[in-house]
Scaffold this active site. Structure first.
Site, PDB file in Angstrom:
ATOM      1  N   LYS A  13       0.831  -1.209   0.000  1.00  0.00           N
ATOM      2  CA  LYS A  13       0.000   0.000   0.000  1.00  0.00           C
ATOM      3  C   LYS A  13       0.866   1.260   0.000  1.00  0.00           C
ATOM      4  O   LYS A  13       0.655   2.165  -0.808  1.00  0.00           O
ATOM      5  CB  LYS A  13      -0.935   0.015   1.230  1.00  0.00           C
ATOM      6  CG  LYS A  13      -1.879  -1.189   1.290  1.00  0.00           C
ATOM      7  CD  LYS A  13      -2.835  -1.118   2.464  1.00  0.00           C
ATOM      8  CE  LYS A  13      -2.174  -1.159   3.826  1.00  0.00           C
ATOM      9  NZ  LYS A  13      -1.472  -2.430   4.130  1.00  0.00           N
ATOM     10  N   ARG A  88     -10.164   0.172   8.021  1.00  0.00           N
ATOM     11  CA  ARG A  88      -9.767  -1.237   8.165  1.00  0.00           C
ATOM     12  C   ARG A  88     -10.680  -1.999   9.109  1.00  0.00           C
ATOM     13  O   ARG A  88     -10.330  -3.108   9.523  1.00  0.00           O
ATOM     14  CB  ARG A  88      -8.288  -1.394   8.507  1.00  0.00           C
ATOM     15  CG  ARG A  88      -7.850  -0.847   9.786  1.00  0.00           C
ATOM     16  CD  ARG A  88      -6.389  -0.465   9.730  1.00  0.00           C
ATOM     17  NE  ARG A  88      -5.406  -1.476   9.774  1.00  0.00           N
ATOM     18  CZ  ARG A  88      -4.157  -1.317   9.258  1.00  0.00           C
ATOM     19  NH1 ARG A  88      -3.834  -0.222   8.615  1.00  0.00           N
ATOM     20  NH2 ARG A  88      -3.274  -2.231   9.383  1.00  0.00           N
ATOM     21  N   ARG A 123      11.950  -5.019   4.930  1.00  0.00           N
ATOM     22  CA  ARG A 123      11.543  -3.614   4.752  1.00  0.00           C
ATOM     23  C   ARG A 123      12.387  -2.659   5.586  1.00  0.00           C
ATOM     24  O   ARG A 123      12.723  -2.947   6.722  1.00  0.00           O
ATOM     25  CB  ARG A 123      10.076  -3.447   5.148  1.00  0.00           C
ATOM     26  CG  ARG A 123       9.675  -1.973   5.197  1.00  0.00           C
ATOM     27  CD  ARG A 123       8.209  -1.761   5.180  1.00  0.00           C
ATOM     28  NE  ARG A 123       7.545  -2.262   6.371  1.00  0.00           N
ATOM     29  CZ  ARG A 123       6.226  -2.245   6.530  1.00  0.00           C
ATOM     30  NH1 ARG A 123       5.457  -1.781   5.558  1.00  0.00           N
ATOM     31  NH2 ARG A 123       5.689  -2.720   7.619  1.00  0.00           N
ATOM     32  N   ARG A 156      10.736  -1.024  11.195  1.00  0.00           N
ATOM     33  CA  ARG A 156       9.558  -0.710  11.995  1.00  0.00           C
ATOM     34  C   ARG A 156       9.444  -1.654  13.187  1.00  0.00           C
ATOM     35  O   ARG A 156       9.710  -2.842  13.055  1.00  0.00           O
ATOM     36  CB  ARG A 156       8.297  -0.802  11.132  1.00  0.00           C
ATOM     37  CG  ARG A 156       7.805   0.565  10.720  1.00  0.00           C
ATOM     38  CD  ARG A 156       6.725   0.509   9.708  1.00  0.00           C
ATOM     39  NE  ARG A 156       5.548  -0.258  10.133  1.00  0.00           N
ATOM     40  CZ  ARG A 156       4.449  -0.349   9.402  1.00  0.00           C
ATOM     41  NH1 ARG A 156       4.380   0.281   8.238  1.00  0.00           N
ATOM     42  NH2 ARG A 156       3.426  -1.056   9.815  1.00  0.00           N
ATOM     43  N   ARG A 167      -0.717  -9.373  13.013  1.00  0.00           N
ATOM     44  CA  ARG A 167      -1.330  -8.357  12.138  1.00  0.00           C
ATOM     45  C   ARG A 167      -2.091  -9.027  11.000  1.00  0.00           C
ATOM     46  O   ARG A 167      -3.161  -8.570  10.598  1.00  0.00           O
ATOM     47  CB  ARG A 167      -0.252  -7.415  11.592  1.00  0.00           C
ATOM     48  CG  ARG A 167       0.247  -6.417  12.653  1.00  0.00           C
ATOM     49  CD  ARG A 167       1.607  -5.842  12.317  1.00  0.00           C
ATOM     50  NE  ARG A 167       1.630  -5.102  11.067  1.00  0.00           N
ATOM     51  CZ  ARG A 167       2.726  -4.874  10.358  1.00  0.00           C
ATOM     52  NH1 ARG A 167       3.901  -5.332  10.779  1.00  0.00           N
ATOM     53  NH2 ARG A 167       2.656  -4.201   9.234  1.00  0.00           N
TER      54      ARG A 167
END
Ligand code: AP5
Ligand code: ZN
Length: 219
Positions: A13, A88, A123, A156, A167
């Site tokens: 996203k 969400r 990431r 993160r 998640r």
């Protein structure tokens, strides 16, 4: 244009939001980025949100809806916006409908769980801008540094594998049902409902970008 970008953690996203913002001239509104900014600033909201985010849970609907409703009154949203990570939950989506905030398109990025674990473990992010990199798939020009500012990139806090699994579970339980929610809106009133654009999210980033642009331009 008003667009919702829907997809599991790590679906891409944030990555695709950068392309959409540029092409359509609309700001990215990432509730995740807004919450991380509050955590960094140490505000009461940030302190509360940090606990929930580090556990892979969702921040309360009331807080999120309040944040978003305030954000979209800002001048840069006059010509539209791109929601990244919002709504969400069904109550968040219903709040948009109840407030009369119409949406032109929902873009769903579809990616399987195995790929997501691989993507999130590699990431690295530039917190100030929201720019996203990947050690293998999208490395920065200088290792560990943001391409534009040269600032340090960071991992993160919620990208540890067990948090990622939590998640993903929450996504299936609370966010996946939005697919049915938007299908039902379209069934009730096709003209007023957002166009629903489902995009295969596996493949090179520029190919996925092309699929999204094609969907948005031909909706
Ligand atoms: P949020 O920040 O929204 O996180 P998320 O939904 O879990 O999504 P991510 O940011 O992890 O993934 P992404 O889809 O943006 O993928 P990216 O482009 O970075 O939310 C964080 C937390 O805040 C939530 O858990 C919750 O606690 C709270 N929160 C936020 N919004 C909320 C709300 N509305 N209500 C309640 N709570 C809320 O890509 C991932 C990696 O893959 C990158 O390294 C990237 O370079 C790489 N990549 C991207 N595309 C490709 C590709 N095509 N091929 C290979 N690699 C790729
Ligand atoms: Zn993101």
């Amino acid at each position: 244009m008003r667009v919702i970008l829907l997809g599991a953690p790590g679906a891409g996203k944030g990555t695709q939001a950068q392309f959409i913002m540029e092409k359509y001239g609309i700001p990215q509104i990432s509730t995740g980025d807004m919450l991380r900014a509050a955590v960094k600033a140490g505000t009461p909201l940030g302190q509360e949100a940090k606990k929930v985010m580090d556990a892979g849970g969702l921040v309360s609907d009331d807080i999120i809806i309040g944040l978003v409703q305030e954000r979209i009154t800002e001048p840069d949203c006059a010509n539209g916006f791109l929601f990244d990570g919002f709504p969400r939950t069904i109550p968040q989506a219903q709040a948009l409908v109840d407030a009369g905030i119409t949406i032109d398109a929902v873009v769903e990025l579809d990616v399987d769980d195995a790929e997501i674990i691989e993507r999130l473990s590699g990431r690295r992010v530039h917190p100030a801008s929201g720019r996203v990199y990947h050690l293998k798939y999208n490395p920065p020009k200088v290792p560990g540094k943001d391409d534009v500012t040269g600032d340090d990139l960071v991992l993160r806090d919620d990208d540890r594998e067990e948090t990622v699994r939590k998640r993903l579970e929450i996504y299936q339980q609370q966010t996946r049902p939005l697919v049915g929610f938007y299908q039902e809106l379209a069934r009730q009133d096709a003209a007023a409902a957002p166009a629903y654009i489902r995009v295969e999210g596996l493949g090179p980033m520029d190919e996925i970008r092309r699929r999204i642009f094609e969907g948005l331009d031909n909706r």
